[in-house]
Design an enzyme around this catalytic site. Structure first.
Site, PDB file in Angstrom:
ATOM      1  N   LYS A  58      55.521  -6.640  12.206  1.00 52.17           N
ATOM      2  CA  LYS A  58      55.340  -7.426  10.969  1.00 52.17           C
ATOM      3  C   LYS A  58      55.594  -8.929  11.105  1.00 52.17           C
ATOM      4  CE  LYS A  58      54.170  -4.300   8.048  1.00 52.17           C
ATOM      5  NZ  LYS A  58      52.820  -4.166   8.554  1.00 52.17           N
ATOM      6  N   TYR A  75      52.182  -0.048   7.134  1.00 48.23           N
ATOM      7  CA  TYR A  75      51.828  -0.508   8.480  1.00 48.23           C
ATOM      8  C   TYR A  75      50.604  -1.436   8.443  1.00 48.23           C
ATOM      9  CZ  TYR A  75      51.612  -0.402  13.562  1.00 48.23           C
ATOM     10  OH  TYR A  75      51.622  -0.770  14.888  1.00 48.23           O
ATOM     11  N   PRO A 106      60.822  -5.587  15.918  1.00 46.85           N
ATOM     12  CA  PRO A 106      59.376  -5.542  16.182  1.00 46.85           C
ATOM     13  C   PRO A 106      58.712  -4.191  15.925  1.00 46.85           C
ATOM     14  CG  PRO A 106      60.605  -5.598  18.250  1.00 46.85           C
ATOM     15  CD  PRO A 106      61.594  -5.805  17.158  1.00 46.85           C
ATOM     16  N   TYR A 133      53.658   5.526  19.325  1.00 45.75           N
ATOM     17  CA  TYR A 133      55.107   5.334  19.172  1.00 45.75           C
ATOM     18  C   TYR A 133      55.792   6.660  19.526  1.00 45.75           C
ATOM     19  CZ  TYR A 133      54.334   1.026  16.426  1.00 45.75           C
ATOM     20  OH  TYR A 133      53.982  -0.238  16.005  1.00 45.75           O
ATOM     21  N   HIS A 141      41.827  -0.877  15.320  1.00 45.19           N
ATOM     22  CA  HIS A 141      42.385   0.474  15.418  1.00 45.19           C
ATOM     23  C   HIS A 141      42.456   1.093  14.028  1.00 45.19           C
ATOM     24  CE1 HIS A 141      44.691  -0.116  19.481  1.00 45.19           C
ATOM     25  NE2 HIS A 141      43.437  -0.503  19.542  1.00 45.19           N
TER      26      HIS A 141
END
Ligand code: RFL
Ligand code: PHB
Length: 398
Positions: free
Chosen positions: A302, A390, A298, A207, A76
């Site tokens: 990570k 990220y 979560p 998200y 992604h």
């Protein structure tokens, strides 16, 4: 007389930390024995993480266990944020040159268990570590893991013990009182996660920040979706029939032009969220790695990646020790890992508070969250700050 196994490094736990460590040690010519309390079938099917940083993907390739990941993992190059009924995208690839890969944690476990068994390295299932001894690091002490296997008490005598046994394991508890300091934050929300037999509704993760609470759209394969919603951490899954979950997902992930694909729910459960750090991560000849030393919420994806970072440092330190008897890197193990883990902790906390609806009267926070999300998706500097964290900041060994 109980059976005694002898090795260089005794590893408790065949999760990501233990299995990556064993493989890295093997590639450096260092022997290890892994004891795992569950069955192979159990650890190879337990639903956990899904997002691998590029560093983790690259490491699996270097370790010779990346073929299936390369074929089946879904790369992604960006991620979506949904708020105020609009979707925005942050492009990792353009901002950082890096990407993430969606590949289920249990697939990583399947690949690592297969390689461990193929290389002939000892990996004992249904072997529960009960007690550790000889860890204090003095010359007269010899470390040992006492475990129960096939109804018998056995032991692994070794030079070092790696506590890769997760948050509820015995390794951290083996450190004498007063030698570890714990830092904890419990969040007032949990995640209800489902696996559904429905093709992912979007080609990247989304998200969502919504007045009914956080939601996350993720996936496992082109046929299976992984979806989460924020719930009360003390809620009972029995209160959540499938229709109620889908209704909340439809509501929280709503934006123009989007349609949620639905299908049979294959698995569901509620996970509480916490931040936890134990300092230092070493005591004498015991090294804690992964969730046994730190837990992150979560939201930042990570946890597994941090476990991998820890054992990279540990394997290099052990390689240096066996090559030259030098302990320079082993002595810095805790400091190096904690610096990296605290940053992931900071990022995971920040993303958690940005996306979840706080309980009670929190109108001010809700407006503030939206202002920050607007800023994050509009400002290149703020998008970059999110993206580089990220995809994973480099592990600094200096
Ligand atoms: P694990 O995976 O808990 O493995 C520990 C192993 O030790 C065994 N064990 C023992 N064995 C012998 N004797 C004993 N006395 C033992 N006690 C325990 C256990 O059976 C187990 O097999 O720890 P490890 O290796 O440190 O790995 C950590 C990761 O599993 C964890 O951080 C991630 O799953 C967190 N996580 C995520 N991480 C990511 O990097 N990306 C993600 O997308 C992501 N999503 C998630 C997540 C965790 C979640 N949950 C369920 C907490 C999503 C969720 C919902
Ligand atoms: C998952 O796919 O399970 C997943 C994805 C992103 C997260 C956490 C979990 O932040």
């Amino acid at each position: 007389m109980s059976e005694t196994l002898r090795t260089q490094v005794g590893i408790i736990g065949a999760g990501p930390a233990g299995l990556f460590l064993a493989r890295l040690l093997h590639l450096n010519g260092i022997e290890s024995v892994i004891v795992e309390t569950h069955t192979r079938q159990y650890i190879e099917s337990r639903v956990r993480a899904g997002v691998l940083e590029q560093g983790t993907v690259d490491l699996m390739a270097e370790m010779g266990v990346g073929d299936r990941l390369k074929r089946e993992g879904m790369a992604h190059e960006g991620v979506g944020f949904c708020f105020n009924r609009r979707r925005h995208r942050i492009n990792f690839k353009e901002l950082t040159g890096r990407s993430i890969t969606v590949y289920a944690q249990h697939e990583v476990i399947i690949d690592l268990v297969a390689s461990r068994l193929a290389s002939g390295g000892p990996l004992l299932f249904e072997a529960e570590a009960m007690k550790l001894e000889g860890l204090d690091g003095t010359a007269k002490s010899k470390p040992a893991i006492h475990f129960r296997h096939q109804g018998e008490e056995k032991q692994v005598v070794c030079d070092f013990v790696a506590g890769c046994d997760g948050f509820h394991g015995i390794a951290r508890a083996a450190v004498p009182a007063g030698m570890l300091k714990a830092y904890t934050r419990i969040y007032p929300f949990g995640w209800l996660g489902i696996l559904a037999a429905a093709p992912p509704s979007n080609n990247e993760l989304i998200y969502a920040n919504h007045e009914s609470g956080f939601a996350l759209l993720s996936m496992r394969t082109p046929e299976i979706s992984r979806l989460y919603i924020q719930v009360d951490p003390d809620d009972d899954i029995a209160n959540w029939p499938d229709d109620r979950i889908w209704e909340q997902l439809r509501r929280r992930l709503a934006f123009d032009g989007f349609k949620l694909n639905e299908g049979p729910v294959l698995q569901k459960g509620i996970t509480p969220m916490r931040s936890f750090m134990a300092e230092p991560m070493q005591w004498g000849r015991l090294f804690l790695a992964g969730d046994s030393a730190h837990i992150v919420p979560p939201t930042g994806a990570k946890g597994l990646n941090l476990a991998v970072a820890d054992v990279q440092v540990l394997s290099r330190g052990l390689a240096e020790y066996y090559a030259s008897r030098k302990t320079d890197l082993l002595d810095r193990y805790s400091d190096i890992c904690l610096r990296h883990a605290w940053n992931a902790q900071r990022f995971s906390w920040w993303l958690t508070q940005l996306l979840h609806r706080p309980p009670g009267d929190a109108d001010f926070d809700c407006r503030r969250q939206v202002a920050e999300l607007e800023y994050m998706v509009q400002s290149r500097a703020a998008s970059m700050a999110f993206a580089e964290n990220y995809v994973g900041l480099p592990l600094r060994m200096d």
